[in-house]
Design a protein around this motif. Structure first.
Motif, PDB file in Angstrom:
ATOM      1  N   PRO A   1      -6.470  10.459  -2.478  1.00  0.00           N
ATOM      2  CA  PRO A   1      -7.135  10.311  -3.773  1.00  0.00           C
ATOM      3  C   PRO A   1      -8.530   9.702  -3.678  1.00  0.00           C
ATOM      4  CG  PRO A   1      -4.851   9.631  -3.926  1.00  0.00           C
ATOM      5  CD  PRO A   1      -5.135   9.833  -2.471  1.00  0.00           C
ATOM      6  N   ASN A   2      -8.711   8.710  -2.803  1.00  0.00           N
ATOM      7  CA  ASN A   2     -10.027   8.088  -2.678  1.00  0.00           C
ATOM      8  C   ASN A   2     -11.062   9.075  -2.129  1.00  0.00           C
ATOM      9  OD1 ASN A   2      -9.403   5.505  -3.659  1.00  0.00           O
ATOM     10  ND2 ASN A   2      -8.555   4.898  -1.686  1.00  0.00           N
TER      11      ASN A   2
ATOM     12  N   ALA B   1     -17.163  12.769  -7.372  1.00  0.00           N
ATOM     13  CA  ALA B   1     -18.311  12.038  -7.902  1.00  0.00           C
ATOM     14  C   ALA B   1     -19.620  12.517  -7.299  1.00  0.00           C
ATOM     15  CB  ALA B   1     -18.133  10.538  -7.655  1.00  0.00           C
ATOM     16  N   ALA B   2     -19.546  13.168  -6.146  1.00  0.00           N
ATOM     17  CA  ALA B   2     -20.757  13.663  -5.483  1.00  0.00           C
ATOM     18  C   ALA B   2     -21.150  15.070  -5.948  1.00  0.00           C
ATOM     19  CB  ALA B   2     -20.551  13.662  -3.967  1.00  0.00           C
ATOM     20  N   ARG B   3     -20.347  15.680  -6.825  1.00  0.00           N
ATOM     21  CA  ARG B   3     -20.691  17.005  -7.322  1.00  0.00           C
ATOM     22  C   ARG B   3     -21.923  16.935  -8.225  1.00  0.00           C
ATOM     23  NH1 ARG B   3     -18.574  20.716  -4.314  1.00  0.00           N
ATOM     24  NH2 ARG B   3     -18.844  22.234  -6.011  1.00  0.00           N
ATOM     25  N   ASP B   4     -22.606  18.044  -8.348  1.00  0.00           N
ATOM     26  CA  ASP B   4     -23.841  18.103  -9.126  1.00  0.00           C
ATOM     27  C   ASP B   4     -23.601  17.656 -10.568  1.00  0.00           C
ATOM     28  OD1 ASP B   4     -26.605  18.824  -9.558  1.00  0.00           O
ATOM     29  OD2 ASP B   4     -25.842  20.541 -10.698  1.00  0.00           O
ATOM     30  N   SER B   5     -24.467  16.751 -11.038  1.00  0.00           N
ATOM     31  CA  SER B   5     -24.493  16.243 -12.415  1.00  0.00           C
ATOM     32  C   SER B   5     -23.424  15.193 -12.702  1.00  0.00           C
ATOM     33  CB  SER B   5     -24.363  17.372 -13.448  1.00  0.00           C
ATOM     34  OG  SER B   5     -25.387  18.319 -13.293  1.00  0.00           O
ATOM     35  N   VAL B   6     -22.497  14.951 -11.794  1.00  0.00           N
ATOM     36  CA  VAL B   6     -21.439  13.967 -12.034  1.00  0.00           C
ATOM     37  C   VAL B   6     -21.966  12.562 -11.765  1.00  0.00           C
ATOM     38  CG1 VAL B   6     -19.163  13.151 -11.319  1.00  0.00           C
ATOM     39  CG2 VAL B   6     -19.615  15.610 -11.501  1.00  0.00           C
ATOM     40  N   VAL B   7     -21.683  11.641 -12.676  1.00  0.00           N
ATOM     41  CA  VAL B   7     -22.097  10.240 -12.536  1.00  0.00           C
ATOM     42  C   VAL B   7     -20.927   9.377 -12.085  1.00  0.00           C
ATOM     43  CG1 VAL B   7     -22.984   8.215 -13.772  1.00  0.00           C
ATOM     44  CG2 VAL B   7     -23.906  10.489 -14.280  1.00  0.00           C
ATOM     45  N   GLU B   8     -19.746   9.624 -12.660  1.00  0.00           N
ATOM     46  CA  GLU B   8     -18.602   8.757 -12.374  1.00  0.00           C
ATOM     47  C   GLU B   8     -17.307   9.536 -12.561  1.00  0.00           C
ATOM     48  OE1 GLU B   8     -18.433   4.673 -14.086  1.00  0.00           O
ATOM     49  OE2 GLU B   8     -16.576   5.381 -15.022  1.00  0.00           O
ATOM     50  N   VAL B   9     -16.307   9.163 -11.755  1.00  0.00           N
ATOM     51  CA  VAL B   9     -14.954   9.706 -11.893  1.00  0.00           C
ATOM     52  C   VAL B   9     -13.986   8.531 -11.929  1.00  0.00           C
ATOM     53  CG1 VAL B   9     -13.132  11.095 -10.831  1.00  0.00           C
ATOM     54  CG2 VAL B   9     -15.521  11.851 -10.669  1.00  0.00           C
TER      55      VAL B   9
ATOM     56  N   HIS C   1      -7.583   3.340 -14.899  1.00  0.00           N
ATOM     57  CA  HIS C   1      -6.530   3.162 -13.905  1.00  0.00           C
ATOM     58  C   HIS C   1      -7.056   3.526 -12.525  1.00  0.00           C
ATOM     59  CE1 HIS C   1      -3.520   2.651 -17.043  1.00  0.00           C
ATOM     60  NE2 HIS C   1      -4.023   3.710 -17.654  1.00  0.00           N
ATOM     61  N   GLY C   2      -6.884   2.610 -11.580  1.00  0.00           N
ATOM     62  CA  GLY C   2      -7.279   2.896 -10.209  1.00  0.00           C
ATOM     63  C   GLY C   2      -8.772   2.714  -9.983  1.00  0.00           C
ATOM     64  N   PRO C   3      -9.252   3.080  -8.796  1.00  0.00           N
ATOM     65  CA  PRO C   3     -10.662   2.911  -8.435  1.00  0.00           C
ATOM     66  C   PRO C   3     -11.579   3.752  -9.318  1.00  0.00           C
ATOM     67  CG  PRO C   3      -9.312   3.357  -6.495  1.00  0.00           C
ATOM     68  CD  PRO C   3      -8.460   3.640  -7.687  1.00  0.00           C
TER      69      PRO C   3
END
Length: 336
Positions: A234-235, A242-250, A323-325
């Motif tokens: 999962p990590n 989170a490293a995908r284009d336009s993504v800021v946070e997951v 929930h979680g990291p």
């Protein structure tokens, strides 16, 4: 891909995608192979009980007891397959697929319980070895090897990625090893008269039974506890998302198995203001399916607040009770 819902800046965009194959309870071919193995085992079981009583052999009777659990495990697997094939309806929103995992866990528990009982009886016979007819033990064991090789081959033709089928397979496989050990013990007793060989063979089989049983219970328990599959980190997946284009946070990332071989994932994704949430969701879902073979995904996508992008360190998460990291995009990407 499932359609995304919601529109407008700051509103949630949620989407669900799933693989094209149906979530069913095993193929007709799997059921036929299991049924054929069940017939072979039951027929031999009857003869082995008679031979074990006549020879006074614990090894033969323990093999017969194990074969009885083999027959029960296959019957249970067949019943679980039929029940798991029912479509999702009412309160059973995922259908009955978890019944197959319950079947696997029952198979594991019976292997452990039977192994403990046989270990106690074998130790007792090591201390006070009874008279055993070695020649009859050897003959029945050799026939048992052939029967179990046939049954093992039949079940191996079914889909062993199913923990349900694997549970039945482990029962048959350990029984095959049991017959090999019993044949060796029978030969030793026939040639040398060493009666304790019967109990020693039983203890070797017990070790195999306990190993297989513990592994089955552990694997089934992981699914019941909603743990991520062993081959999915999962990590690692969260960081990559989170490293995908336009993504800021997951965050709120959950990975589990509906049943063996059917992983599922849900997550909350924050994207840059002004970027197309629908396109991001489709990109992430396509990547998860292609790279990690996760075809059952539910992704909620929102626009991130500007201050969150500036901080980029998790001090101001979008959800206060995530929930979680919390996975942020790499800092290098955030600075571009």
């Amino acid at each position: 891909m499932g359609a995304a819902h919601g529109s407008g800046d700051g509103h949630a965009h949620a989407g669900h995608s799933h693989a094209s194959h149906a979530i069913g309870g095993g193929s007709d071919s799997d059921r036929r192979w299991l049924a054929a193995a069940l017939v072979v085992i039951v027929l031999f079981l009857i003869g082995e009980v008679i031979a074990g009583v006549v020879a006074g052999s614990l090894a033969l009777l323990s093999d017969a007891a194990h074969m009885l659990t083999d027959a029960a495990s296959i019957a249970l697997a067949l019943g679980a397959m039929r029940l798991a094939a029912r479509p999702a309806a009412g309160r059973m929103t995922f259908g009955w697929r978890r019944v197959e995992i319950l079947s696997a866990q029952v198979n594991g528990i019976t292997l452990i319980g039977l192994g403990i009982w046989l270990a106690v009886e074998a130790v007792r016979r090591l201390i006070h070895p009874p008279a055993v007819t070695g020649g009859l033990v050897l003959g029945v064991a050799l026939v048992g090897i052939v029967v179990n090789l046939t049954a093992t081959w039949m079940i191996s033709r079914a889909n062993r990625t199913s923990l349900n089928v694997e549970g039945a397979f482990q029962h048959i496989l350990t029984d095959l090893f049991a017959f090999v050990a019993t044949a060796v013990a029978g030969a030793v007793m026939w040639v040398s008269g060493f009666a304790r060989a019967d109990a020693i063979a039983t203890l070797l089989v017990v070790a195999l039974m306990l190993k297989a049983g513990i592994e089955l219970v552990r694997a089934a328990s992981r699914i019941f506890l909603e743990a991520a599959p062993a081959d999915l980190d999962p990590n690692e997946i969260g960081r990559a998302m989170a490293a995908r284009d336009s993504v800021v946070e997951v965050h709120d990332l959950h990975i589990w198995e509906i049943t063996s071989g059917t992983p599922a994932l849900s997550a909350h994704i924050l994207v840059e203001p002004g970027r197309d949430c629908h396109a991001v969701r489709e990109d992430v879902a396509h990547w998860l399916s292609g790279t990690h073979h996760i075809g059952h995904t539910t992704l909620q996508v929102d626009h991130a607040r500007a201050e969150l992008i500036q901080l980029g360190d998790g001090r101001d998460p979008h959800c206060g009770d995530a929930h979680g990291p919390i996975h942020h995009r790499p800092q290098a990407a955030a600075e571009r």
